[in-house]
Design a protein around this motif. Structure first.
Motif, PDB file in Angstrom:
ATOM      1  N   PRO A   1       0.823  -1.224   0.000  1.00  0.00           N
ATOM      2  CA  PRO A   1       0.000   0.000   0.000  1.00  0.00           C
ATOM      3  C   PRO A   1       0.854   1.270   0.000  1.00  0.00           C
ATOM      4  N   VAL A   2       0.321   2.310  -0.645  1.00  0.00           N
ATOM      5  CA  VAL A   2       0.990   3.625  -0.671  1.00  0.00           C
ATOM      6  C   VAL A   2       0.272   4.501   0.362  1.00  0.00           C
ATOM      7  N   GLY A   3       0.965   4.851   1.428  1.00  0.00           N
ATOM      8  CA  GLY A   3       0.320   5.626   2.498  1.00  0.00           C
ATOM      9  C   GLY A   3      -0.698   4.740   3.207  1.00  0.00           C
ATOM     10  N   ARG A   4      -1.628   5.380   3.918  1.00  0.00           N
ATOM     11  CA  ARG A   4      -2.615   4.541   4.601  1.00  0.00           C
ATOM     12  C   ARG A   4      -3.973   5.224   4.719  1.00  0.00           C
ATOM     13  N   LEU A   5      -4.987   4.371   4.796  1.00  0.00           N
ATOM     14  CA  LEU A   5      -6.323   4.825   5.197  1.00  0.00           C
ATOM     15  C   LEU A   5      -6.624   4.139   6.521  1.00  0.00           C
ATOM     16  N   ASP A   6      -7.326   4.837   7.413  1.00  0.00           N
ATOM     17  CA  ASP A   6      -7.711   4.244   8.695  1.00  0.00           C
ATOM     18  C   ASP A   6      -8.571   3.000   8.466  1.00  0.00           C
ATOM     19  N   LYS A   7      -8.621   2.170   9.488  1.00  0.00           N
ATOM     20  CA  LYS A   7      -9.412   0.928   9.390  1.00  0.00           C
ATOM     21  C   LYS A   7     -10.848   1.215   8.945  1.00  0.00           C
ATOM     22  N   GLU A   8     -11.453   2.271   9.482  1.00  0.00           N
ATOM     23  CA  GLU A   8     -12.868   2.531   9.173  1.00  0.00           C
ATOM     24  C   GLU A   8     -13.070   3.430   7.954  1.00  0.00           C
ATOM     25  N   THR A   9     -11.975   3.904   7.328  1.00  0.00           N
ATOM     26  CA  THR A   9     -12.109   4.758   6.137  1.00  0.00           C
ATOM     27  C   THR A   9     -12.226   3.887   4.892  1.00  0.00           C
ATOM     28  N   GLU A  10     -13.093   4.331   3.973  1.00  0.00           N
ATOM     29  CA  GLU A  10     -13.268   3.628   2.703  1.00  0.00           C
ATOM     30  C   GLU A  10     -12.564   4.421   1.595  1.00  0.00           C
ATOM     31  N   GLY A  11     -12.520   3.810   0.415  1.00  0.00           N
ATOM     32  CA  GLY A  11     -12.159   4.584  -0.763  1.00  0.00           C
ATOM     33  C   GLY A  11     -10.811   4.270  -1.369  1.00  0.00           C
ATOM     34  N   LEU A  12     -10.317   5.258  -2.118  1.00  0.00           N
ATOM     35  CA  LEU A  12      -9.174   5.065  -3.015  1.00  0.00           C
ATOM     36  C   LEU A  12      -7.867   4.824  -2.259  1.00  0.00           C
ATOM     37  N   LEU A  13      -7.314   3.630  -2.441  1.00  0.00           N
ATOM     38  CA  LEU A  13      -6.004   3.305  -1.866  1.00  0.00           C
ATOM     39  C   LEU A  13      -5.146   2.745  -2.989  1.00  0.00           C
ATOM     40  N   LEU A  14      -3.954   3.348  -3.177  1.00  0.00           N
ATOM     41  CA  LEU A  14      -3.043   2.887  -4.224  1.00  0.00           C
ATOM     42  C   LEU A  14      -2.079   1.864  -3.654  1.00  0.00           C
ATOM     43  N   PHE A  15      -1.596   0.990  -4.530  1.00  0.00           N
ATOM     44  CA  PHE A  15      -0.571   0.002  -4.192  1.00  0.00           C
ATOM     45  C   PHE A  15       0.467   0.053  -5.303  1.00  0.00           C
ATOM     46  N   THR A  16       1.739  -0.160  -4.965  1.00  0.00           N
ATOM     47  CA  THR A  16       2.751  -0.290  -6.018  1.00  0.00           C
ATOM     48  C   THR A  16       3.931  -1.129  -5.536  1.00  0.00           C
ATOM     49  N   ASN A  17       4.704  -1.610  -6.515  1.00  0.00           N
ATOM     50  CA  ASN A  17       5.967  -2.286  -6.196  1.00  0.00           C
ATOM     51  C   ASN A  17       7.144  -1.356  -6.518  1.00  0.00           C
ATOM     52  N   ASP A  18       6.854  -0.086  -6.793  1.00  0.00           N
ATOM     53  CA  ASP A  18       7.890   0.888  -7.156  1.00  0.00           C
ATOM     54  C   ASP A  18       8.109   1.816  -5.962  1.00  0.00           C
ATOM     55  N   GLY A  19       9.203   1.570  -5.247  1.00  0.00           N
ATOM     56  CA  GLY A  19       9.475   2.311  -4.015  1.00  0.00           C
ATOM     57  C   GLY A  19       9.615   3.814  -4.251  1.00  0.00           C
ATOM     58  N   ALA A  20      10.260   4.182  -5.378  1.00  0.00           N
ATOM     59  CA  ALA A  20      10.476   5.614  -5.649  1.00  0.00           C
ATOM     60  C   ALA A  20       9.131   6.305  -5.891  1.00  0.00           C
ATOM     61  N   LEU A  21       8.242   5.626  -6.602  1.00  0.00           N
ATOM     62  CA  LEU A  21       6.923   6.214  -6.871  1.00  0.00           C
ATOM     63  C   LEU A  21       6.140   6.357  -5.563  1.00  0.00           C
ATOM     64  N   ALA A  22       6.190   5.323  -4.734  1.00  0.00           N
ATOM     65  CA  ALA A  22       5.470   5.387  -3.448  1.00  0.00           C
ATOM     66  C   ALA A  22       5.988   6.568  -2.627  1.00  0.00           C
ATOM     67  N   HIS A  23       7.304   6.731  -2.612  1.00  0.00           N
ATOM     68  CA  HIS A  23       7.894   7.810  -1.834  1.00  0.00           C
ATOM     69  C   HIS A  23       7.409   9.170  -2.351  1.00  0.00           C
TER      70      HIS A  23
END
Ligand code: URA
Length: 223
Positions: free
Chosen positions: A85-107
């Motif tokens: 996951p890129v960043g985080r959403l709280d347990k009770e938050t819904e919606g857009l969450l990105l994932f990547t295998n590119d560390g530089a992009l996540a940063h």
């Protein structure tokens, strides 16, 4: 580049090298840093970026001893590609969450320096008014002294507001609205870095296309 079956045949035929050495075992393990080539040509190990419409009740983590994690909502193959996951959403938050295998992009997406905008729709007690809009615009100071950057608050009617932020402090939207006397009862992220959730169903995911990935790689201070 080929089907699984074709790749196995290529490997057995000695057409594939790992760090320059021919490997004939299709089960041989390689790591992200190993250099792979097929017929002498380097294999590009591409960036994968996924968008998930996160349901409430899942923690944003790769593993957790007690809770269900967002990784459980993705096919196992993405775990093997090193997608996190890129960043985080709280347990009770819904919606857009990105994932990547590119560390530089996540940063890049997480770094406050790039001011990647995130848009949330909140349900809350009370009704946001002009004073709240002005307080968000000026940059709120939270109850514990945390100073927030200027943000946009758009009242959408009684008990509903849209919030646009360019940073991602712990529980930020909930804490900002609470500091205006508007405790949050539901929260959903609808956009990030110019990407919108659209009609992705709750719990659904999709891979971003190359143009969308390029958009994220160049995103800076824009919606
Ligand atoms: N702000 C919050 O309070 N929670 C989230 O999950 C994201 C932003």
């Amino acid at each position: 580049m080929a089907s699984r079956k074709e790749l196995r045949a290529m490997i057995r035929a000695g057409r594939v090298t790992v760090n320059g050495a021919v490997v004939r075992d299709p089960e041989a393990r390689v790591s992200e840093t190993d250099e792979l080539a097929a017929d002498g040509e380097k294999v590009r190990r591409g960036t994968v970026v996924l968008m998930l419409n996160k349901p409430a009740g899942y923690v944003t983590a790769t593993e957790d001893p007690k809770e269900r994690t967002v990784m459980e909502l993705l096919p196992e193959a993405y775990r093997r590609l090193g997608v996190v996951p890129v960043g985080r959403l709280d347990k009770e938050t819904e919606g857009l969450l990105l994932f990547t295998n590119d560390g530089a992009l996540a940063h890049r997406l997480i770094s406050p320096r790039h001011e990647v905008r995130k848009v949330y729709e909140a349900e809350h007690e009370g009704e946001a008014g002009e004073a709240d809009v002005a307080a968000f615009q000026a940059g709120l100071t939270l109850r514990d002294g945390t100073v927030c950057r200027p943000a946009a608050l758009e009242p959408l009617g009684p008990g509903r507001s849209r919030v646009t932020l360019s940073e991602g402090k712990y529980h930020q939207v909930r804490r900002m609205l609470a500091s205006c006397g508007l405790p949050v009862t539901g929260l959903r992220r609808v956009a990030e870095g110019g990407l919108v959730l659209g009609d992705l169903p709750l719990g659904g995911w999709r891979e971003l296309c190359p143009a969308e990935i390029i958009g994220l790689e160049t995103v800076q201070n824009r919606q």
